[in-house]
Design a protein around this motif. Structure first.
Motif, mmCIF file in Angstrom:
data_model
loop_
_atom_site.group_PDB
_atom_site.id
_atom_site.type_symbol
_atom_site.label_atom_id
_atom_site.label_comp_id
_atom_site.label_asym_id
_atom_site.label_seq_id
_atom_site.Cartn_x
_atom_site.Cartn_y
_atom_site.Cartn_z
ATOM 1 N N THR A 1 0.795 -1.233 0.000
ATOM 2 C CA THR A 1 0.000 0.000 0.000
ATOM 3 C C THR A 1 0.828 1.284 0.000
ATOM 4 O O THR A 1 0.307 2.348 -0.267
ATOM 5 C CB THR A 1 -0.969 0.039 1.206
ATOM 6 O OG1 THR A 1 -0.192 -0.047 2.402
ATOM 7 C CG2 THR A 1 -1.969 -1.093 1.152
ATOM 8 N N GLN A 2 2.117 1.175 0.357
ATOM 9 C CA GLN A 2 2.956 2.385 0.337
ATOM 10 C C GLN A 2 4.323 2.019 -0.194
ATOM 11 O O GLN A 2 5.241 1.706 0.565
ATOM 12 C CB GLN A 2 3.133 2.946 1.744
ATOM 13 C CG GLN A 2 1.950 3.755 2.201
ATOM 14 C CD GLN A 2 2.223 4.415 3.530
ATOM 15 O OE1 GLN A 2 2.874 3.847 4.396
ATOM 16 N NE2 GLN A 2 1.729 5.612 3.694
ATOM 17 N N ALA A 3 4.436 2.049 -1.502
ATOM 18 C CA ALA A 3 5.678 1.609 -2.135
ATOM 19 C C ALA A 3 6.865 2.398 -1.608
ATOM 20 O O ALA A 3 6.775 3.606 -1.442
ATOM 21 C CB ALA A 3 5.545 1.822 -3.632
ATOM 22 N N PHE A 4 7.956 1.663 -1.291
ATOM 23 C CA PHE A 4 9.137 2.392 -0.815
ATOM 24 C C PHE A 4 10.315 2.234 -1.763
ATOM 25 O O PHE A 4 11.465 2.217 -1.347
ATOM 26 C CB PHE A 4 9.505 2.006 0.618
ATOM 27 C CG PHE A 4 9.305 0.549 0.975
ATOM 28 C CD1 PHE A 4 10.136 -0.436 0.469
ATOM 29 C CD2 PHE A 4 8.278 0.184 1.841
ATOM 30 C CE1 PHE A 4 9.954 -1.757 0.828
ATOM 31 C CE2 PHE A 4 8.075 -1.143 2.202
ATOM 32 C CZ PHE A 4 8.922 -2.118 1.684
ATOM 33 N N CYS A 5 10.020 2.165 -3.047
ATOM 34 C CA CYS A 5 11.082 2.013 -4.051
ATOM 35 C C CYS A 5 12.074 3.185 -4.022
ATOM 36 O O CYS A 5 13.244 3.006 -4.326
ATOM 37 C CB CYS A 5 10.494 1.915 -5.452
ATOM 38 S SG CYS A 5 9.362 0.543 -5.652
ATOM 39 N N ARG A 6 11.567 4.368 -3.690
ATOM 40 C CA ARG A 6 12.408 5.551 -3.763
ATOM 41 C C ARG A 6 13.665 5.408 -2.901
ATOM 42 O O ARG A 6 14.719 5.901 -3.241
ATOM 43 C CB ARG A 6 11.612 6.785 -3.306
ATOM 44 C CG ARG A 6 12.081 8.071 -3.895
ATOM 45 C CD ARG A 6 10.900 9.006 -4.029
ATOM 46 N NE ARG A 6 10.364 9.355 -2.720
ATOM 47 C CZ ARG A 6 10.722 10.448 -2.040
ATOM 48 N NH1 ARG A 6 11.577 11.286 -2.549
ATOM 49 N NH2 ARG A 6 10.178 10.690 -0.871
ATOM 50 N N SER B 1 7.008 -1.633 -7.157
ATOM 51 C CA SER B 1 5.868 -1.341 -6.275
ATOM 52 C C SER B 1 5.213 -0.012 -6.612
ATOM 53 O O SER B 1 4.001 0.142 -6.496
ATOM 54 C CB SER B 1 6.297 -1.335 -4.812
ATOM 55 O OG SER B 1 6.696 -2.624 -4.457
ATOM 56 N N VAL B 2 6.042 0.954 -7.009
ATOM 57 C CA VAL B 2 5.493 2.255 -7.395
ATOM 58 C C VAL B 2 4.607 2.079 -8.619
ATOM 59 O O VAL B 2 3.493 2.604 -8.693
ATOM 60 C CB VAL B 2 6.649 3.242 -7.700
ATOM 61 C CG1 VAL B 2 6.128 4.475 -8.406
ATOM 62 C CG2 VAL B 2 7.353 3.631 -6.413
ATOM 63 N N LEU B 3 5.077 1.307 -9.574
ATOM 64 C CA LEU B 3 4.298 1.102 -10.797
ATOM 65 C C LEU B 3 3.023 0.327 -10.487
ATOM 66 O O LEU B 3 1.955 0.607 -11.013
ATOM 67 C CB LEU B 3 5.129 0.355 -11.844
ATOM 68 C CG LEU B 3 6.422 1.061 -12.279
ATOM 69 C CD1 LEU B 3 7.187 0.217 -13.278
ATOM 70 C CD2 LEU B 3 6.117 2.433 -12.877
ATOM 71 N N ARG B 4 3.145 -0.639 -9.561
ATOM 72 C CA ARG B 4 1.955 -1.423 -9.182
ATOM 73 C C ARG B 4 0.905 -0.512 -8.555
ATOM 74 O O ARG B 4 -0.272 -0.571 -8.905
ATOM 75 C CB ARG B 4 2.344 -2.538 -8.211
ATOM 76 C CG ARG B 4 1.162 -3.397 -7.836
ATOM 77 C CD ARG B 4 1.127 -3.771 -6.374
ATOM 78 N NE ARG B 4 2.104 -4.717 -5.941
ATOM 79 C CZ ARG B 4 3.055 -4.416 -5.068
ATOM 80 N NH1 ARG B 4 3.215 -3.185 -4.620
ATOM 81 N NH2 ARG B 4 3.882 -5.334 -4.635
ATOM 82 N N SER B 5 1.367 0.377 -7.658
ATOM 83 C CA SER B 5 0.399 1.277 -7.011
ATOM 84 C C SER B 5 -0.245 2.204 -8.015
ATOM 85 O O SER B 5 -1.389 2.597 -7.868
ATOM 86 C CB SER B 5 1.043 2.159 -5.948
ATOM 87 O OG SER B 5 2.068 1.519 -5.323
ATOM 88 N N ALA B 6 0.526 2.566 -9.050
ATOM 89 C CA ALA B 6 -0.013 3.488 -10.050
ATOM 90 C C ALA B 6 -0.829 2.728 -11.096
ATOM 91 O O ALA B 6 -1.282 3.305 -12.078
ATOM 92 C CB ALA B 6 1.131 4.238 -10.715
ATOM 93 N N ASN B 7 -0.966 1.422 -10.883
ATOM 94 C CA ASN B 7 -1.691 0.562 -11.822
ATOM 95 C C ASN B 7 -1.122 0.621 -13.236
ATOM 96 O O ASN B 7 -1.846 0.516 -14.213
ATOM 97 C CB ASN B 7 -3.171 0.937 -11.882
ATOM 98 C CG ASN B 7 -3.928 0.220 -10.792
ATOM 99 O OD1 ASN B 7 -3.545 -0.888 -10.414
ATOM 100 N ND2 ASN B 7 -4.975 0.854 -10.281
ATOM 101 N N THR B 8 0.192 0.820 -13.327
ATOM 102 C CA THR B 8 0.820 0.847 -14.645
ATOM 103 C C THR B 8 0.828 -0.568 -15.195
ATOM 104 O O THR B 8 1.262 -1.491 -14.504
ATOM 105 C CB THR B 8 2.276 1.339 -14.512
ATOM 106 O OG1 THR B 8 2.232 2.549 -13.792
ATOM 107 C CG2 THR B 8 2.933 1.540 -15.857
ATOM 108 N N PRO B 9 0.330 -0.765 -16.412
ATOM 109 C CA PRO B 9 0.314 -2.129 -16.915
ATOM 110 C C PRO B 9 1.730 -2.686 -17.080
ATOM 111 O O PRO B 9 2.629 -1.961 -17.501
ATOM 112 C CB PRO B 9 -0.367 -2.001 -18.290
ATOM 113 C CG PRO B 9 -0.733 -0.581 -18.468
ATOM 114 C CD PRO B 9 -0.164 0.225 -17.367
ATOM 115 N N VAL B 10 1.919 -3.935 -16.678
ATOM 116 C CA VAL B 10 3.206 -4.583 -16.914
ATOM 117 C C VAL B 10 2.996 -5.570 -18.056
ATOM 118 O O VAL B 10 1.857 -5.898 -18.390
ATOM 119 C CB VAL B 10 3.725 -5.324 -15.650
ATOM 120 C CG1 VAL B 10 4.178 -4.331 -14.612
ATOM 121 C CG2 VAL B 10 2.661 -6.237 -15.070
#
Ligand code: SAM
Ligand code: SF4
Ligand code: SF4
Length: 347
Positions: free
Chosen positions: A263-268, A322-331
């Motif tokens: 729920t809170q991507a920490f990729c950064r 995780s950031v992309l997943r949260s943004a619903n970016t298609p993979v």
């Protein structure tokens, strides 16, 4: 930043190395190695494919020369690797460019920790994290799916703490409908004990656990449920980019953590590389492919060659799954099916 550090395309330095020492495990946790897939016929890595302790130490020393400050041994179950304390001893001798010993930790299911804690401490291990998904027998056994009793893990926790491998952290992966009804009981059990219980969001790692978003219990919900019974206050992170968010009981009886990987991507702030037991280096937990460092090692690469390979790999890193997943970016449609299993890549 010192001259030896390397950074990726998002300016993230390499600071942590997770080393998986085996893909085998004596548990069959439903969210990690479900028995339907990791059954009797499942083929694990043959021994000759595993990196030797010398090979692991050589790669780790190159990573440490490039900025790694923390090394964590994991798996599969790391304590199933024969003579693991020898590897600990070898890694404990490594030094950073400014002469510090990297922090050396291990994540384990605790099943054989009671027997090993003292030798591990003596070999130079600093800390252990023990996975325990409930203090309730029925739930724990249903989750480890190996008939392993909770009392043995609880005993191992005490032995590890007494051996000086603390403060021992406890990882509880929360899966809705499976163990979320035990959140309060587990919190209560460890409240005031000196152990730090951390609730981890169930992640879509690998391709075999049948992950569904509605089985994730968001950390916010975990905190709300605990806070309603035992009020909590936030605590500042130990260091910037810490993955676990810290909370303390208002009555002064210790702290807990939540790891909100979904729920809170920490990729950064992600500074981790992962080395699989057969020598592939992964720059993200959700990668579909790693770089084969064993081939380089066994092909006679010099330290300079290995160093160049690591720098090139990290320098080109652009992972932020995780950031992309949260943004619903298609993979790519087949990406989920090809993802590497947690037991292989190391948690
Ligand atoms: N066998 C050891 C253990 O269980 O501690 C080390 C390896 S295990 C893969 C490392 C950590 O990953 C454990 O704390 C485990 O609970 C966590 N883990 C495994 N699968 C997970 C998933 N799908 N979501 C979140 N955490 C997971
Ligand atoms: Fe084994 Fe750890 Fe995975 Fe459970 S989480 S199956 S103990 S590797
Ligand atoms: Fe790091 Fe990849 Fe997890 Fe993001 S998704 S925090 S880059 S391991």
């Amino acid at each position: 930043m010192d001259a030896t550090s390397i950074t990726d395309t998002f300016h993230r330095p390499l600071r942590d190395l997770r080393i998986s020492v085996t893909d085998r495990c004596n548990f069959r946790c439903v969210y990690c190695m479900p028995r339907e897939i990791f059954g009797r016929d499942y083929v694990f890595m043959p021994r000759e494919q595993l990196l030797t302790f010398e090979e692991i130490t050589r790669l780790a020393s190159i990573a440490v020369a490039h900025g790694v400050l923390k090394i964590r041994l994991t798996g599969g179950e790391p304590l199933l690797r024969k003579d693991i304390e020898e590897l600990v001893r070898m890694l404990a001798r490594l030094r950073t460019p400014d002469g510090r010993a990297p922090d050396l930790a291990m994540t384990t299911n605790g099943s054989v920790l009671a027997q090993k804690a003292l030798v591990l401490k003596d070999a130079g291990l600093n800390r252990v994290t023990v996975s325990l998904d409930s203090v309730r027998e029925e739930t724990f056994q249903a989750m480890n799916d190996a008939g392993y009793p909770v009392a043995k893990v609880l005993h191992a926790l005490d032995v590890a703490q007494a051996a000086g491998l603390g403060p021992v952290k406890i990882n509880m992966v929360v899966k809705r409908g499976q163990n979320d009804h035990d959140i309060i009981d587990t919190a209560r059990h460890f409240k005031g004990s000196g152990f730090i219980l951390r609730f981890i969001e169930y992640m879509d790692v690998g391709a075999s656990n049948g992950w569904k978003m509605d089985e994730v219990v968001p950390s916010a919900e975990v905190l709300a449920r605990i806070s309603a019974v035992f009020p909590l206050d936030p605590v500042a992170p130990n260091y910037p980019g810490e993955t676990s968010e810290r909370w303390r009981y208002r009555d002064g009886s210790g702290e807990i953590g939540v790891i909100s990987s979904v729920t809170q991507a920490f990729c950064r702030g992600c500074t981790r590389a992962r080395l699989s037991a057969d020598g592939k280096l992964f720059t993200c937990l959700f990668a579909t492919a790693g770089t084969d460092l064993r081939a380089l090692l066994r092909g006679g690469a010099s330290d300079a060659d290995l160093s160049a390979a690591l720098s090139a790999l990290w320098g080109g890193r652009a992972d932020r799954y995780s950031v992309l997943r949260s943004a619903n970016t298609p993979v790519a449609p087949d990406t989920a099916a090809r993802r590497i299993e947690m037991s292989y890549i190391g948690g």
